[in-house]
Design a protein around this motif. Structure first.
Motif, PDB file in Angstrom:
ATOM      1  N   LEU A  74       3.816   0.860  -3.180  1.00  0.00           N
ATOM      2  CA  LEU A  74       3.657   0.699  -4.684  1.00  0.00           C
ATOM      3  C   LEU A  74       2.537   1.516  -5.218  1.00  0.00           C
ATOM      4  O   LEU A  74       2.279   1.420  -6.651  1.00  0.00           O
ATOM      5  N   LEU A  75       1.798   2.069  -4.655  1.00  0.00           N
ATOM      6  CA  LEU A  75       0.674   2.717  -5.026  1.00  0.00           C
ATOM      7  C   LEU A  75       0.457   4.260  -4.785  1.00  0.00           C
ATOM      8  O   LEU A  75       1.077   4.735  -3.482  1.00  0.00           O
ATOM      9  N   GLU A  76       0.169   5.153  -5.590  1.00  0.00           N
ATOM     10  CA  GLU A  76       0.021   6.462  -5.352  1.00  0.00           C
ATOM     11  C   GLU A  76      -1.320   6.734  -4.695  1.00  0.00           C
ATOM     12  O   GLU A  76      -2.391   5.905  -4.943  1.00  0.00           O
ATOM     13  N   GLU A  77      -1.499   7.694  -3.996  1.00  0.00           N
ATOM     14  CA  GLU A  77      -3.070   8.055  -3.428  1.00  0.00           C
ATOM     15  C   GLU A  77      -3.938   8.006  -4.536  1.00  0.00           C
ATOM     16  O   GLU A  77      -3.719   8.549  -5.699  1.00  0.00           O
ATOM     17  N   GLN A 120      -2.981  -4.849 -17.962  1.00  0.00           N
ATOM     18  CA  GLN A 120      -1.536  -4.200 -17.115  1.00  0.00           C
ATOM     19  C   GLN A 120      -1.962  -3.923 -15.491  1.00  0.00           C
ATOM     20  O   GLN A 120      -1.656  -2.982 -15.021  1.00  0.00           O
ATOM     21  N   ALA A 180       0.652  -1.253   0.022  1.00  0.00           N
ATOM     22  CA  ALA A 180      -0.222  -0.113  -0.093  1.00  0.00           C
ATOM     23  C   ALA A 180       0.749   1.279   0.150  1.00  0.00           C
ATOM     24  O   ALA A 180       0.694   2.139  -0.825  1.00  0.00           O
ATOM     25  N   MET A 236      -6.257   4.730  -0.859  1.00  0.00           N
ATOM     26  CA  MET A 236      -6.634   4.244  -2.068  1.00  0.00           C
ATOM     27  C   MET A 236      -8.027   3.784  -2.044  1.00  0.00           C
ATOM     28  O   MET A 236      -8.796   3.506  -0.967  1.00  0.00           O
ATOM     29  N   GLN A 250      -3.857   4.200 -11.633  1.00  0.00           N
ATOM     30  CA  GLN A 250      -2.986   2.943 -11.262  1.00  0.00           C
ATOM     31  C   GLN A 250      -4.083   2.026 -10.439  1.00  0.00           C
ATOM     32  O   GLN A 250      -4.881   2.438  -9.779  1.00  0.00           O
ATOM     33  N   SER A 251      -3.769   0.660 -10.555  1.00  0.00           N
ATOM     34  CA  SER A 251      -4.606  -0.245  -9.659  1.00  0.00           C
ATOM     35  C   SER A 251      -3.951  -1.581  -9.493  1.00  0.00           C
ATOM     36  O   SER A 251      -2.582  -1.835 -10.079  1.00  0.00           O
ATOM     37  N   LEU A 252      -4.304  -2.467  -8.630  1.00  0.00           N
ATOM     38  CA  LEU A 252      -4.220  -3.560  -8.396  1.00  0.00           C
ATOM     39  C   LEU A 252      -5.473  -4.498  -8.098  1.00  0.00           C
ATOM     40  O   LEU A 252      -6.505  -3.797  -7.842  1.00  0.00           O
ATOM     41  N   PRO A 291      -1.706  -5.149 -12.006  1.00  0.00           N
ATOM     42  CA  PRO A 291      -0.909  -6.224 -11.348  1.00  0.00           C
ATOM     43  C   PRO A 291      -1.953  -7.011 -10.309  1.00  0.00           C
ATOM     44  O   PRO A 291      -3.161  -6.258  -9.967  1.00  0.00           O
TER      45      PRO A 291
END
Lengths: 473, 473
Positions: free
Chosen positions: A200-203, A282, A197, A226, A249-251, A284
């Motif tokens: 690797l992730l931006e707000e 793309q 969290a 997130m 961005q996402s997961l 992850p």
């Protein structure tokens, strides 16, 4: 608490309790706004009558040290300081309320709190029963461990090289080809999520999940800003994800094997399709694989095993199988990801316990772990069958469920939407602790996550009986 | 890495290395932008000539898999995927760069990395030498530990009740009256800071500190959006704090005993004055007390010991005294603070290693710990004297320092501003690792934190010699 009233003192028990509480307030241990323990708890801990405690508390209230708030307990009063002395004290409550991290849900705080009490029947706990833990064998194995002075110093950023080497071989059996360089040792799977969290992730990033989801009961992503979005994993998955993701961005967080809380398994085909969709977009994948060793029948391949694009962050752990107290898990990921997460881990806790790492290395490399797993699966299967028989006899008219394939859980669905906080609290009052469905999906009032892993056979029977009675009234 | 070229293969060593690197890229372990290990490292790990590695890397560069970036190494090339297959791959680098947590300073990343290598002389390490750790005794004590099944399950939110009880008695000797309810077990002091950052402060809060400060070398507060302000602890302290604080939330972080990095001690009067100023202004204090057991002479009272307003958050640890690999520390604080931090700890790592907690409980309660400390202080004093003699003989003309009162460090001040990153890197090239002053105070080019606790006598001598030579040229 270590303090007890002294029966030989010249002061009465009540006077001693009053003095003791005053001293806690005076020392600032119980600052303004602190909720003090219940009368029942204090009476138990001091080993005195509840009425004595009550008199002491009444006295302190009359003197302005304590105050009752309707229905929520007794608190250190706002003006307790004026009473004591003219002291300034930091307003901790205000600090807490304005700070960054979310508190746990109240239900989960209560679960964490009540789990510690004796005499409570834990019908929902995501943890092995003490009798299923190989405690004596671990104790025995401590004698076999020889320590290296270097190993008990500060850890290398990614964790014990020995353990990472052993995990490589172990993961190979799960179809995962990797290298020690691509493994990070963490203090349990939850820490892995926390590191992902913040590392690797931006707000404002999106974390996709299925519904219901373990992620709803914890806050690593939410506390870091997130957005959590639940999606259906159907034929439209690719379209759904594309539409929701846009340029952000996402997961995708998933538990494809022995899903928590439902116990569901994805088929091999479902796994492949899912992987291909995420790869195409793309997105992850976080594959939470902490339960797979507890499948009663043959294994299912990890999504990571067909990852050819460094798309999958794989998480494993010994918390569900060997001992949660070890606090050891691992992440398998591309090198830049592992290095990044290791760098943050070094900044937050300087690595995981070297002793726990030694124990896990010893258990996996010696074969003790695999032999233990064989027995453990047998025990869990017996427990699952036991609970399923009770359900079959008593719950058939009011609920449905699926036979367990392994792990800890049965996702019990009631026909009526009865699983609300009142039910939870009523059960707590009867010393039964459940994990209600609403902690995994806010609007769900139909489900209970029954765990057959923790309570004893007797307690399982008794707990389910109490549950049934309460529902029928 | 576990892979080694096979000397009996029909492929040449070079071909095998090329295939292996390709497979790492293909599997996504080395994703686009990954910096690959140096030729020297690879040659060492594969146990082959460096020239063979070089030829393999040249081939991969020619084929477009790898690319050199001037002065910073060899990276997986952007178009490596086009070369391999038409694959999509997540852009991890972008993920990392836009995420929340700050990376460690480059110098500190290098320190973390190089500390793991053999043959490096660690002149700055904040860690006991392996020979000062009671490794064999800990190993022996593992045999005496009897485990309780409940204790190796998930921990209660505040940590082992047994250990907290033992710590109460232990802290009483330090003049701190507390109760198990006011103690939180953490995975080292650093984690305590991390929990305080996200659990007690709103974004934009101020963290006051002295200059130089350990806090500058780590990022728990900065990464959570706090402002760090260094202040002078002089007669104007109250005014300074009042002016800078205004209406914002704030904390003061201090290490009053054996300060890191300077080794300084505050007098009793300074402690009292400081406490009174902070109390007056309602600025809570974080007292980092992890070194106090290493004072060569008599003890100094903890600020917490005269805290009558719940103003001081006290942090202790066994990392500097028993073993950092245990990862065990503690926070003593008012109840609402402890409960809040415990709640967040449960959300981030579900508690500290139960095994480490058992070991610490055993060591403190059995008296092993105190007996060990007596010996340890003797050893450290010998080491301090040894280094001070070398300094006296060789550094007197170029630097000043203060005789050590205990702990690990001598804060060596050079007359000239020579301690820059170039010096750091030149020393690394000669296998000497220092902690330069600029990681504790950005603009400081005068200091080195010399640690006499880690390197052997021989290494201390050799390392200081290399340092001196490099400076003189």
């Amino acid at each position: 608490m270590k303090w007890r009233p002294n029966r030989h003192s010249h002061l009465t028990i009540q006077e001693q309790i009053v003095d003791w509480i005053k001293s806690r307030i005076e020392r600032g241990d119980w600052s303004v706004g602190t909720k003090i323990p219940t009368q029942r708890q204090l009476a138990m801990e001091f080993n005195v009558n509840r009425s004595t405690v009550q008199l002491a508390i009444d006295e302190l209230k009359a003197d302005g040290f304590l105050e009752s708030k309707m229905g929520s307990g007794v608190f250190v009063a706002n003006n307790s300081w004026n009473v004591l002395l003219d002291k300034a004290q930091p307003n901790w409550q205000q600090h807490i309320e304005s700070s960054i991290h979310k508190p746990n849900y109240h239900t989960i705080q209560l679960i964490n709190e009540y789990e510690q009490k004796n005499h409570i029947i834990r019908l929902g706990t995501g943890e092995l029963s003490p009798e299923l833990l190989p405690t004596k064998q671990i104790e025995q194995s401590l004698k076999a461990i020889s320590l290296d002075s270097k190993a008990i110093g500060y850890s290398s950023p990614q964790g014990s090289e020995k353990l990472r080497g052993i995990l490589c071989n172990y993961l190979e059996k799960r179809g995962i080809q990797t290298d020690p360089e691509n493994i990070l040792i963490v203090s349990g799977a939850l820490q892995a999520l926390q590191l992902i969290a913040i590392g690797l992730l931006e707000e404002g990033s999106i974390v996709f999940q299925e519904q219901p989801s373990y992620l709803n009961s914890i806050h690593p992503f939410q506390s870091s800003g997130m957005r959590i979005i639940s999606v259906l994993r159907d034929v439209h998955l690719a379209d759904t994800l594309r539409r929701l993701k846009r340029k952000r961005q996402s997961l995708f967080y998933c538990v494809p094997t022995l899903h928590n809380p439902t116990g569901n398994n994805w088929s091999v085909e479902e796994r492949e399709n899912f992987y291909n969709v995420c790869k195409e977009l793309q997105i992850p994948i976080i594959e939470d694989d902490v339960y797979h060793e507890l499948l009663f029948e043959s294994s299912l391949p990890a999504i990571k095993s067909f990852d050819t694009s460094g798309q999958v962050l794989y998480i494993g752990s010994v918390s569900k199988t060997l001992s949660p107290g070890l606090r050891i898990g691992w992440v398998v990921a591309p090198s830049p990801v592992v290095r990044r997460l290791a760098d943050i881990k070094m900044q937050t806790d300087y690595g995981s316990s070297a002793f726990s790492q030694e124990i896990v290395a010893h258990w996996i490399s010696s074969g003790l772990y695999e032999r233990h797993l064989i027995k453990l699966r047998e025990q869990l299967r017996k427990r699952a069958t036991f609970v399923e028989e009770i359900l079959e006899q008593q719950f058939k008219k009011i609920a449905t469920w699926k036979k367990s394939d392994g792990g800890f859980y049965i996702w019990l669905r009631f026909h009526e939407p009865i699983v609300n906080k009142t039910l939870f609290l009523n059960l707590v009052n009867q010393n039964v602790l459940i994990n209600p469905g609403y902690i995994y999906e806010t609007r769900d009032l139909h489900h209970i996550r029954i765990s057959y892993a923790y309570a004893s056979f007797e307690e399982l029977k008794e707990g389910l009986n109490i549950l049934l009675e309460l529902i029928q009234h």
